[in-house]
Write a protein that holds these residues in place. Sequence first.
Motif, PDB file in Angstrom:
ATOM      1  N   VAL A   1      36.506  37.653  34.972  1.00  0.00           N
ATOM      2  CA  VAL A   1      35.478  38.617  34.980  1.00  0.00           C
ATOM      3  C   VAL A   1      35.959  39.981  34.362  1.00  0.00           C
ATOM      4  CG1 VAL A   1      33.928  39.911  36.259  1.00  0.00           C
ATOM      5  CG2 VAL A   1      34.084  37.589  36.716  1.00  0.00           C
ATOM      6  N   GLU A   2      36.937  40.151  34.508  1.00  0.00           N
ATOM      7  CA  GLU A   2      37.718  41.542  34.090  1.00  0.00           C
ATOM      8  C   GLU A   2      37.960  41.515  32.621  1.00  0.00           C
ATOM      9  OE1 GLU A   2      40.118  42.686  38.226  1.00  0.00           O
ATOM     10  OE2 GLU A   2      41.262  42.464  36.416  1.00  0.00           O
ATOM     11  N   THR A   3      38.211  40.127  32.278  1.00  0.00           N
ATOM     12  CA  THR A   3      38.460  40.136  30.630  1.00  0.00           C
ATOM     13  C   THR A   3      37.022  40.149  29.967  1.00  0.00           C
ATOM     14  OG1 THR A   3      40.474  38.676  31.088  1.00  0.00           O
ATOM     15  CG2 THR A   3      39.294  38.498  28.959  1.00  0.00           C
ATOM     16  N   VAL A   4      35.891  39.633  30.513  1.00  0.00           N
ATOM     17  CA  VAL A   4      34.911  39.586  29.942  1.00  0.00           C
ATOM     18  C   VAL A   4      34.252  41.050  29.560  1.00  0.00           C
ATOM     19  CG1 VAL A   4      32.461  38.622  30.131  1.00  0.00           C
ATOM     20  CG2 VAL A   4      34.227  37.115  30.328  1.00  0.00           C
ATOM     21  N   PHE A   5      34.309  41.760  30.869  1.00  0.00           N
ATOM     22  CA  PHE A   5      33.621  43.023  30.676  1.00  0.00           C
ATOM     23  C   PHE A   5      34.898  44.178  30.634  1.00  0.00           C
ATOM     24  CE2 PHE A   5      31.015  40.509  33.636  1.00  0.00           C
ATOM     25  CZ  PHE A   5      29.640  40.709  33.119  1.00  0.00           C
ATOM     26  N   ALA A   6      35.953  43.894  30.272  1.00  0.00           N
ATOM     27  CA  ALA A   6      36.856  44.764  29.702  1.00  0.00           C
ATOM     28  C   ALA A   6      37.270  45.877  30.890  1.00  0.00           C
ATOM     29  CB  ALA A   6      36.496  45.661  28.393  1.00  0.00           C
TER      30      ALA A   6
ATOM     31  N   ILE B   1      43.849  44.353  37.930  1.00  0.00           N
ATOM     32  CA  ILE B   1      45.271  43.436  37.869  1.00  0.00           C
ATOM     33  C   ILE B   1      44.897  42.498  37.286  1.00  0.00           C
ATOM     34  CG2 ILE B   1      44.902  42.629  40.179  1.00  0.00           C
ATOM     35  CD1 ILE B   1      48.005  44.342  39.053  1.00  0.00           C
ATOM     36  N   GLY B   2      44.182  41.653  37.314  1.00  0.00           N
ATOM     37  CA  GLY B   2      43.959  40.376  36.575  1.00  0.00           C
ATOM     38  C   GLY B   2      44.073  40.754  34.947  1.00  0.00           C
ATOM     39  N   ARG B   3      43.102  41.404  34.545  1.00  0.00           N
ATOM     40  CA  ARG B   3      43.083  41.457  33.069  1.00  0.00           C
ATOM     41  C   ARG B   3      44.608  42.281  32.617  1.00  0.00           C
ATOM     42  NH1 ARG B   3      41.115  46.281  29.747  1.00  0.00           N
ATOM     43  NH2 ARG B   3      40.607  45.443  27.724  1.00  0.00           N
ATOM     44  N   THR B   4      45.304  42.987  33.479  1.00  0.00           N
ATOM     45  CA  THR B   4      46.823  43.372  33.380  1.00  0.00           C
ATOM     46  C   THR B   4      47.885  42.270  33.371  1.00  0.00           C
ATOM     47  OG1 THR B   4      46.380  45.483  34.344  1.00  0.00           O
ATOM     48  CG2 THR B   4      48.725  44.705  34.114  1.00  0.00           C
ATOM     49  N   ALA B   5      47.450  41.350  34.169  1.00  0.00           N
ATOM     50  CA  ALA B   5      48.388  40.136  34.275  1.00  0.00           C
ATOM     51  C   ALA B   5      48.218  39.209  32.797  1.00  0.00           C
ATOM     52  CB  ALA B   5      48.043  39.242  35.597  1.00  0.00           C
TER      53      ALA B   5
END
Length: 595
Positions: A247-252, A256-260
Amino acid sequence: MRVPVAGVTRAVCLCAVVGAVGLLPWLSGRDPALTVLRARSAEQEPTRQALDAIRGALGLDAGPLALLGSWLRGLLRGDLGTSWVSGHEVLPSVGAGLQVSLALMGAALGVTVLLAAVLLAPVLACGRGAAGAGAAMLAAVPEFLLATVALLVCGVWLGLLPTSGWEGPRNMVLPALALGIPAGGLLGRLVADALPAALDERWAELWRGAGVGRARIAAAGLKRVLPPLVPQFGMVVVGLTGGAVAVETVFAVPGIGRTALGAAKSQDLPMLQGAVLALLLLGLVTGALAALVRRRPLGPALRDAGLSLPPPRPVRVHPAVPLSLAAVLLTAVGWGLLRDPYAVNTVARLAAPSWEHPLGTDGLGRDMLARLGYGAAATVGTAAAVCLLSLLVGLALGFLPGVAAGAADIANALPPVIVGILVAAVSGPGVGGAALTVALISWPPLAAHAAALVQEVRASAHLTAQRGIGATPLWILTRHVLPSVAAPVGRHALLRLPGIALAMASLGFLGLGAQPPAPEWGLLLDESRAYVERAPWAALSPALALTLLAALAVSAGAVRGAGNATRGKAHAHGKEGSSHGEDPPREGSPRRCLT
């Protein structure tokens, strides 16, 4: 004896995971010095002297044990190292990302509780009914799919809400909905399925006979069913940590998930170590809190430590439903297999659906129907192999319940996306790594089911008679116990096949599975996001296919008689099921990504 074995296994598995995180620079098989050199100066030549100097500065030439010891000593001091890419301290970046993710998870938990309350309202009002197939379908939809559809419909078409960034409360709405709706569907289904059976117990009849009001009985029923479900609630929260990556990737969203995920793709291993450690700690703390609450039942009537739920009334569907869904999918797949999925035609790029291209084309002019068909063949074949491996592991560990219980606690604390990030950092992204990832975390429910059946078969009267007439343990195992266990657990594993395929698709969507130009469904959905405003049909095709697959996963498990052995035995041995990580079909997610 069983409790100490489980504790030792839990400790060994936890140490193995932490050790693997600490040894990532050594396990990756790549030259970290080259990664650091490229990050510091893209124009500098990678000479031997330059690379040796970097290895010495990072301590990479001292061997794996020295590397692990140095990392652990820094960890005890609160030092997570320095980013290889940015050169900044890792701890502040991990802390900032964790704050964003916790805020997002808090909002998602609000959506989860609200949706669960809506699904539970009819049961509380009349004491009958269940969340049904609708809640099961919500629980099975992967977060990455729901996030993509929400971005397309609410953000692009309707323009109601922001589609990226983290600037204010409005940016939180779509990500929280994408995370909270599947979790709310699962939570509502768990409670609403268990509550009617609890309200039919003897105590409820006595209360009604004594004139106690419906509201008070409903509140007591909730107290009756909540403590045994607390471990499942903890797993819902753990699932949010894994779903947050997609979800963090889709919505930028800078969580911490997108960071990993970004650190894994850029080979910034110190940042990856810190991010994965934070996610692992979050999952373990959640599981520990759930276990603590489970040991403190709510109310004086729930003091029995062996409390378990009565079997719920299963949700049933007609066999025509999964057969119809399978027929639609097979028709699309078969039609697509007659076409070329790799033929590039730049003249027809992003073409709308037509007779020549029934589902349109992608950014390179490749036929979407062909890529959908070939992607299904590859995904289902890989998922079948993973399913077979999980079945074998589950059967083997079913005979070692203490070992399985400890290992399952750690496996349940690791969402598949986090395991996928670690595997990709070691072996690189690919189908093999994605298959290994799903296999590593898909066995606990099968092992729990097998352990419950083994216990029941071994206690049966006919086996006692066999021992009395001198039958050997090997004879009893091969002729009686194993055949009685393998068949129902095999059916259970088969029901999880669509969910395993969804887990593979989620890893492909994040770039951790199949790589271009492979026509994998999750990868197709990810590739289409770049031109979703101009050609939404390119995203809708794999999204619709994944939705049908989720519906097939739910309906196949609810066919009359299909899941009786699976669900009946699991609920008959509710204590074993909870201790081994038994969870209901939920796939996208994950535990979100596994049905």
